[in-house]
Scaffold this active site. Structure first.
Site, mmCIF file in Angstrom:
data_model
loop_
_atom_site.group_PDB
_atom_site.id
_atom_site.type_symbol
_atom_site.label_atom_id
_atom_site.label_comp_id
_atom_site.label_asym_id
_atom_site.label_seq_id
_atom_site.Cartn_x
_atom_site.Cartn_y
_atom_site.Cartn_z
ATOM 1 N N ASP A 115 0.752 -1.165 -0.007
ATOM 2 C CA ASP A 115 -0.152 -0.025 0.032
ATOM 3 C C ASP A 115 1.014 1.191 0.113
ATOM 4 O OD1 ASP A 115 -2.129 1.544 0.031
ATOM 5 O OD2 ASP A 115 -2.803 1.182 2.332
ATOM 6 N N GLY A 116 0.343 2.340 -0.435
ATOM 7 C CA GLY A 116 1.008 3.642 -0.596
ATOM 8 C C GLY A 116 1.803 4.029 -1.968
ATOM 9 N N ASN A 117 1.629 3.545 -2.698
ATOM 10 C CA ASN A 117 1.956 3.735 -4.064
ATOM 11 C C ASN A 117 1.592 5.251 -4.398
ATOM 12 O OD1 ASN A 117 3.197 1.260 -4.179
ATOM 13 N ND2 ASN A 117 1.871 0.559 -5.835
ATOM 14 N N LEU B 177 10.330 -21.221 -4.909
ATOM 15 C CA LEU B 177 9.503 -20.074 -4.137
ATOM 16 C C LEU B 177 8.179 -20.121 -4.852
ATOM 17 C CD1 LEU B 177 8.960 -17.424 -2.470
ATOM 18 C CD2 LEU B 177 9.762 -16.107 -4.354
ATOM 19 N N SER C 31 -8.170 -5.291 5.010
ATOM 20 C CA SER C 31 -8.935 -4.746 3.815
ATOM 21 C C SER C 31 -8.974 -6.267 2.901
ATOM 22 C CB SER C 31 -8.052 -4.064 2.721
ATOM 23 O OG SER C 31 -7.646 -2.764 3.459
ATOM 24 N N HIS D 85 2.919 3.507 -8.881
ATOM 25 C CA HIS D 85 2.958 2.126 -9.065
ATOM 26 C C HIS D 85 4.209 1.695 -9.963
ATOM 27 C CE1 HIS D 85 -1.033 2.283 -7.617
ATOM 28 N NE2 HIS D 85 -1.388 3.100 -8.624
#
Ligand code: FPP
Length: 245
Positions: A25-27, A136, A201, A42
């Site tokens: 979050d926070g772009n 991964l 969220s 982004h």
């Protein structure tokens, strides 16, 4: 968050988390602070995605889950949605070879049907190409909602009952988990949310029952490798009891 120290040297490699999940979050705020368009936040965020995938692979983390696009994100302006989609396709096209070479398996959490055909095609190709990789597992949550995932699982289980594949008494947590997008994966040990917001969220509602939460005061484009190392180090100082004493 103090990321000046080098936390890599402090990590105990015998006690690594298996699964790290991140709400990136926070772009937008990162960009606005610099008087840049939200899209450049982004764009910078994608660089951190790549760094994080690479570092989780290097460290030996088994599962990394990234919340890239929620069911609620469709309410953003069309231009921003289009840009995010463009970034996603570019990420897959440019990085797929590297991801595959590094033995990373791509897995999608969420319902792809709402996306454009070309996006579905790119994503499905990447999932198919990497399906046998095992170092991964990279879960990317796209058009994902935690409640939606639970409703979807419930419908499938109802179908099993109707088709006499299972009785109601036989349904337990293990059975339920088979119908989640994270089927066969261990639950997140760590959930990170950047940007200072302290909310989940609609992210992995079922899977995070015993996760350790890290709400960081930095925006996602500022989440560098040492931020990840610090979270892992801090996690290792916590006492996980899973309801025990
Ligand atoms: C939150 O910032 C970020 C998103 C909604 C999108 C996250 C997507 C990326 C980092 C790029 C694409 C992903 C991949 C896996 C290639 P925000 O826009 O909500 O920021 P704000 O809250 O400051 O406005």
């Amino acid at each position: 968050m103090n990321v000046k120290n080098n936390y890599l040297d402090k990590i105990n490699f015998d006690n690594l988390p298996k699964h790290i999940a991140i709400i990136m979050d926070g772009n937008g705020r990162w960009a606005e602070k610099r008087f840049l368009p939200r899209t450049s936040g982004h764009k910078e965020g994608v660089k951190r995605v790549m760094d994080t995938v690479e570092e989780c692979g290097n460290l030996g983390i088994k599962y990394l889950t990234l919340y890239a696009f929620s069911t609620e994100n469709w309410s953003r302006p069309k231009k921003e949605i289009d840009y995010l989609m463009k970034l996603l396709v570019k990420f897959i096209k440019n990085k797929l070879e590297e991801i595959h070479k590094n033995n990373v398996k791509l897995n999608i959490l969420g319902d792809l049907n709402r996306f454009d055909k070309n996006i579905i095609k790119e994503v499905e190709y990447a999932v198919e190409l990497t399906k046998n990789n095992s170092k991964l597992i990279l879960n990317i949550a796209l058009n994902y909602g935690g409640r939606d995932e639970i409703v979807r699982a419930t419908k499938r289980i109802c179908n099993d009952i109707i088709n006499n594949n299972i009785s109601i008494e036989e349904i337990n947590e293990e059975y339920f988990k088979r119908y989640l997008y994270t089927e066969n994966q261990s639950d997140p040990d760590i959930v990170i949310r950047t940007s200072g917001e302290k909310r989940l969220s609609n992210f992995l509602n079922y899977q995070i029952a015993y996760s350790e939460f890290f709400f960081l005061d930095i925006n996602w484009p500022d989440f560098h490798k040492n931020s990840l190392h610090k979270v892992i180090f801090d996690y290792q100082q916590r006492n996980r009891r899973f309801g025990n004493i």
